[in-house]
Structures are given as structure tokens and as C-alpha cells.
Write a protein that holds these residues in place. Structure first.
Motif, PDB file in Angstrom:
ATOM      1  N   ARG B  62      33.587  42.531  41.481  1.00 43.76           N
ATOM      2  CA  ARG B  62      33.176  43.163  40.222  1.00 43.76           C
ATOM      3  C   ARG B  62      31.710  43.583  40.252  1.00 43.76           C
ATOM      4  O   ARG B  62      30.926  43.278  39.363  1.00 43.76           O
ATOM      5  N   GLY B  63      31.339  44.230  41.341  1.00 48.38           N
ATOM      6  CA  GLY B  63      29.988  44.777  41.413  1.00 48.38           C
ATOM      7  C   GLY B  63      28.992  43.901  42.147  1.00 48.38           C
ATOM      8  O   GLY B  63      27.910  44.350  42.457  1.00 48.38           O
ATOM      9  N   ALA B  64      29.361  42.664  42.420  1.00 41.75           N
ATOM     10  CA  ALA B  64      28.458  41.810  43.191  1.00 41.75           C
ATOM     11  C   ALA B  64      28.923  41.800  44.646  1.00 41.75           C
ATOM     12  O   ALA B  64      30.119  41.875  44.922  1.00 41.75           O
ATOM     13  N   ILE B  65      27.958  41.731  45.554  1.00 42.69           N
ATOM     14  CA  ILE B  65      28.293  41.688  46.969  1.00 42.69           C
ATOM     15  C   ILE B  65      28.377  40.214  47.358  1.00 42.69           C
ATOM     16  O   ILE B  65      27.396  39.483  47.260  1.00 42.69           O
ATOM     17  N   VAL B  66      29.568  39.788  47.746  1.00 41.58           N
ATOM     18  CA  VAL B  66      29.799  38.373  48.001  1.00 41.58           C
ATOM     19  C   VAL B  66      30.268  38.179  49.443  1.00 41.58           C
ATOM     20  O   VAL B  66      31.223  38.827  49.871  1.00 41.58           O
ATOM     21  N   PRO B  67      29.604  37.299  50.191  1.00 46.82           N
ATOM     22  CA  PRO B  67      30.041  37.060  51.570  1.00 46.82           C
ATOM     23  C   PRO B  67      31.284  36.177  51.614  1.00 46.82           C
ATOM     24  O   PRO B  67      31.456  35.293  50.774  1.00 46.82           O
ATOM     25  N   ILE B  68      32.138  36.450  52.569  1.00 46.64           N
ATOM     26  CA  ILE B  68      33.363  35.675  52.743  1.00 46.64           C
ATOM     27  C   ILE B  68      33.238  34.893  54.050  1.00 46.64           C
ATOM     28  O   ILE B  68      32.978  35.473  55.104  1.00 46.64           O
ATOM     29  N   ILE B  69      33.422  33.602  53.942  1.00 43.87           N
ATOM     30  CA  ILE B  69      33.303  32.740  55.108  1.00 43.87           C
ATOM     31  C   ILE B  69      34.704  32.379  55.603  1.00 43.87           C
ATOM     32  O   ILE B  69      35.582  32.020  54.813  1.00 43.87           O
TER      33      ILE B  69
END
Lengths: 345, 168
Positions: B62-69
């Protein structure tokens, strides 16, 4: 969405008034020119820029520019020049305050720093570091305290404020010619004119401001100096070629054709060619920081979300050049190559 | 969660924490449920250049850049291609400097367990070189073993950095 960009004129607009007031108070003649008022900056950044900039402008008027008699004696026009400029450069916002006044006396700065024991008596900093001493707490070279400046709470506060915004300040000065303060701030949240490019099947973003031109590379146009070091003859000179997909570790199937398009980008006067697979759209994008939830990534200045909701990374031209330089080094050392290919598919 | 309990309850009830458990490579792991922000389908992530293997990439949350581990890579489990059956648990990671939002890909979300604090057995120390500080302890729920993870240690960017250097 937190799109809160304002033109920097919101900050700059106060300076004509300030200059006029100071001019009459000090009996100096000053002509102010403002360049790049339309440069967009994050609203929070612009609010916090007002104080440091005011300080620097006051300094320039008070200490930098001489009175009309002194100027004429020095063979300069009676009217001093002060210029304020703002521009985007390689993912940064650069603000410069330049005057054509008397310049900063490096000797005096050194002497004062020794007096205040900011540096050791025998210590001689390199010339480009001398002016950094001005930004140490408790430093003031003004012999007299005036209504405007010279109270000792000074440039250190400016430097601190700028550091809070994640920026830094550089000083260039020449005796008798003038002084230039160059402030560099990261664009934490801002809008960028972007050129989208394709590397294999991934979309990356190159800031349009960094792009000089794009050329079609014929096979054989690229000459190989050594392993990992390639050059391209661009009209009358040679520029270094960076294979962007290799450098960023984007996996390339061997059957894919070699990238044929080269985007010539410039960073601080240095031009390099980035080989890309395709040039896509040009559009405005919102810069999102990778540090918010992760950390700094070498070669990237951030990420953005494209119209289709996909994430695309913004290439940091300066970082890529640096990365290319260091990866050539590691290749020459026959080690660490794996480092650049560790990429999740 | 005991914040809402009265003083009487606080002194007389054993301290119980709720954990969300998920499955990964046949084992059941659990993380503190208060850290879980949301659970999503795995829809792929934009691979991050020059990233350690366990960083799958970034997603648009939703507009935030989130890293996936990728926890398989983090735990040195054999690699597996993720599909629509996999889920992403979005968690809040508290580091010394700030709170980050990150995601982990797992095979499936299992259930919510109430585990009393004293029900957590410390993990046997074998003096292994690999850092397994991120294991808070092991709990037994309905005679099954559940590995309770310390999400802050598991996803601490500095710890991730060190692991990268070891891999390189």
C-alpha cells in the motif's frame, strides 16, 4: 500518499527582503540573484532549511561582501553579488550560496582554530578541510560582534541542522574572489523526472537529470581494455561502459541478445555509458527510501512504485560508478567476484 | 496483553503470551502475535540487486516499500520455489534506531498458541558457529515442538549484514 513537495521559492522568497534590510543597515550595495526557485523540495525539509540558509545569507552579507569603497579599491564593481541557487543533482538537492566578496582567510581560520584549541598546534589540515573548521562549535573569526552575526553561535548550528536533514555542507573560497557554500541534501521524499529502462526483465529508473543522451551501440563499438573494463568511442572521446545488469547482478540467460542501448549518464562531470536492454517510458515518480524498512543499498538511491503497482529501483549514478570501480578492483584481485553475482532470482 | 488485566489477575495468572505459528520446511515456528501486522498471499517481489540470498526483494505494501526475507535461506534450509500457496507475514521489527516493517515468506500460517512464559524451554546450546540467537526458546504445544523466534534478532538489519559477510 505523503506527496508534499513545495518549490524552494517558499524558502528563497524571504531573502530579497532580508538582503534589502541588511543592505540599508550596513551601507553595502548588493545585488541578489536567485536561480532554480522552482526546484521541488520536501515540505519538512524546506521548513528546516529556512534557518540555516538565513544564517549563511547573513554571513555572506556581513562578512563576505565588502563595502563599496573596499570593493572599488580591490578593483571590483561597487555593487556586490550574492547568488542563491537550487538544483537536483544525482538524487540530491544542491543549494549554493555564493558571493563575490573578500573570501575566507584560510590562515586566519587556522590561527583561530589553534587559539581555540580546535586543532593541535602543529596540525596542518589539508587545504580542502580547513574551511570545515568553521563549522566546529565555538568558532567565530569575526573580530567584532555586529547586529547581524559574529556571536559565536554560528556555523556549527547550521552544520548541525543540515546534518539532521541528512545533508552536508562544503565550502569553497578564494581570497579576494568570493566564497561559495554548497549544501547537499538527500531527496528523502520527492518527485523525480524518471527514465524507465529495462534490464533483462526488470524495470529500473534512471533520473532524467543524470542522462546526457542515449545511443545505439553497434557490436564492435565497445572496446575491451581488460577484464571488466570496457570503453566506447562517443564522437571524439572515450567513455567507460558499465554493464548495468551485470553490475547489479541481474541474471541474464546466455541466449538473450547483448544489450544494444547505451544511456550516457553524467555525475560531477564524469560521463559513463550504462548498457540497458530497453528504454521505456519517461514519467514522474515518487522517490521512496529503502532505508525506511531496510538499509542503504549500494548503487541504488531508492525505489518507487510504478503505475501497475510494481516496485522499481532508482539507480544512483554516482554509486554505480563507484561500484563499477570497486568491482573492477576485486576482479583484478581474483577474489570477491561471487559477491556481485549473489542475487535472488 | 496483560496490560488490560487487573492487578489481581496480573499477580495470580501466569504470564501468557500469544504467538502466531507458521510452518516452514515441516517445522512449526512461532512469533509474537503483537508484532504481526498482516498476512498476505505471496505475489512475488522485485528482486533487490546485490542483496544477500535471503532477501527475496521488495514489495509494494500500500505504497510502502517493504523488504521480504526468505526464512528458508535465513535458516539455511534447501531452496524452494515459492508459489501461490505461500504466505507473507508482515511483521514489525524493533531495532535500536527505529521500527521497521518487514515481511517473511513462509509455507503456511498455522494457528495462534497461548504459551506461558515458563513454558518456554531454552534451546540446547551446542556451541554452533551459526548464529541462532534469534531462537527465543522451544515450547511444547499439544505434544508438538514449536520453535519460538525472536523477530527482532532474526530480522535485525545489522545481524543480516553480518550474515551476508559470512556468506560472501
Amino acid at each position: 500518499m505523503r506527496v508534499r513537495m513545495v518549490p524552494i521559492s517558499a524558502v528563497f522568497s524571504r531573502f530579497p527582503r532580508l538582503v534589502r534590510d541588511v543592505r540599508s543597515a550596513l551601507g553595502k550595495q548588493v545585488e541578489l540573484s536567485v536561480i532554480g526557485e522552482g526546484t521541488e523540495v520536501d515540505k519538512t525539509v524546506s521548513e528546516q532549511l529556512a534557518d540555516p540558509l538565513t544564517h549563511l545569507v547573513r554571513n555572506a552579507l556581513d562578512h563576505g561582501l565588502e563595502g563599496p569603497e573596499d570593493r572599488e579599491a580591490a578593483g571590483k564593481e561597487a555593487c556586490g553579488r550574492l547568488s542563491l541557487s537550487a538544483r537536483h543533482e544525482g538524487g540530491n538537492l544542491v543549494i549554493e550560496i555564493e558571493d563575490d566578496g573578500r573570501g575566507i582567510d584560510a590562515e586566519k581560520v587556522l590561527k583561530k582554530a589553534r587559539e581555540r584549541e580546535l586543532i593541535g598546534p602543529a596540525e596542518v589540515p589539508p587545504p580542502e578541510r580547513i574551511y570545515d573548521l568553521l563549522f566546529l562549535p565555538g568558532f567565530s573569526t569575526a573580530e567584532k560582534v555586529s547586529a547581524l552575526s559574529g556571536r559565536g553561535v554560528g556555523l556549527d548550528v547550521v552544520a548541525k541542522n543540515l546534518r539532521c536533514l541528512g545533508g552536508d555542507i562544503q565550502t569553497f573560497s578564494e581570497r579576494g574572489k568570493g566564497t561559495r557554500f554548497s549544501i547537499r541534501l538527500p531527496l528523502t521524499l520527492s518527485i523525480l523526472d524518471a527514465q524507465l529502462v529495462r534490464l533483462v526483465e526488470h524495470v529500473f529508473v534512471i533520473p532524467v537529470l543524470a542522462i546526457v543522451e542515449s545511443v545505439l551501440v553497434r557490436p564492435g563499438d565497445v572496446g575491451r581494455l581488460s577484464e571488466g573494463e570496457e570503453v566506447y568511442k562517443l564522437r571524439d572521446r572515450y567513455i567507460a561502459v558499465i554493464r548495468a545488469s551485470e553490475l547489479l547482478g541481474v541474471e541474464r540467460q546466455p541466449e538473450l541478445p547483448e544489450p544494444r542501448l547505451m544511456v550516457v549518464v553524467e555525475n560531477q562531470g564524469q560521463q559513463v555509458g550504462l548498457l540497458v536492454d530497453d528504454l521505456l517510458d519517461q514519467q514522474q515518480i515518487v522517490i521512496k527510501s529503502l532505508e525506511t524498512n531496510y538499509r542503504l543499498v549500494p548503487g541504488l538511491s531508492g525505489a518507487t512504485i510504478l503505475g501497475d503497482g510494481k516496485v522499481a529501483y532508482i539507480l544512483d549514478v554516482a554509486g554505480l560508478i563507484h561500484l563499477a570501480g570497486s568491482s573492477t578492483d576485486t576482479r583484478n584481485n581474483h577474489s570477491g567476484r561471487k559477491q556481485w553475482s549473489s542475487m535472488t532470482p | 496483553m496483560n496490560d488490560y488485566a487487573t492487578g489481581f489477575e496480573r499477580t495470580h495468572k501466569p504470564q501468557i503470551c500469544q504467538y502466531l505459528s507458521f510452518l516452514l520446511g515441516g517445522e512449526e515456528y512461532a512469533i509474537e502475535i503483537l508484532r504481526v501486522r498482516e498476512i498476505r498471499c505471496w505475489e512475488g517481489a522485485a528482486p533487490l540487486p546485490n542483496a544477500p540470498t535471503f532477501v527475496k526483494g521488495m514489495i509494494n505494501l500500500r505504497g510502502a516499500i517493504v523488504p521480504i526475507i526468505d526464512l528458508r535461506a535465513r535458516f539455511n534450509l534447501p531452496h524452494e520455489t515459492y508459489g501461490q500457496r505461500n504466505v507473507v507475514i508482515v511483521v514489525q521489527v524493533e531495532a535500536t534506531d527505529k521500527v521497521r516493517t518487514m515481511g517473511v515468506v513462509v509455507d503456511a500460517v498455522s494457528e495462534v498458541h497461548d504459551i506461558p512464559v515458563e513454558g518456554l524451554c531454552p534451546k540446547p546450546d551446542l556451541g554452533r558457529a551459526m548464529d541462532s540467537d534469534f531462537i527465543k526458546g522451544i515450547a511444547t504445544v499439544e505434544s508438538k515442538m514449536v520453535i519460538v523466534l525472536d523477530i527482532d534478532r532474526l530480522l535485525d538489519p545489522q545481524a543480516l549484514e553480518q550474515t551476508t559477510q559470512e556468506c560472501a
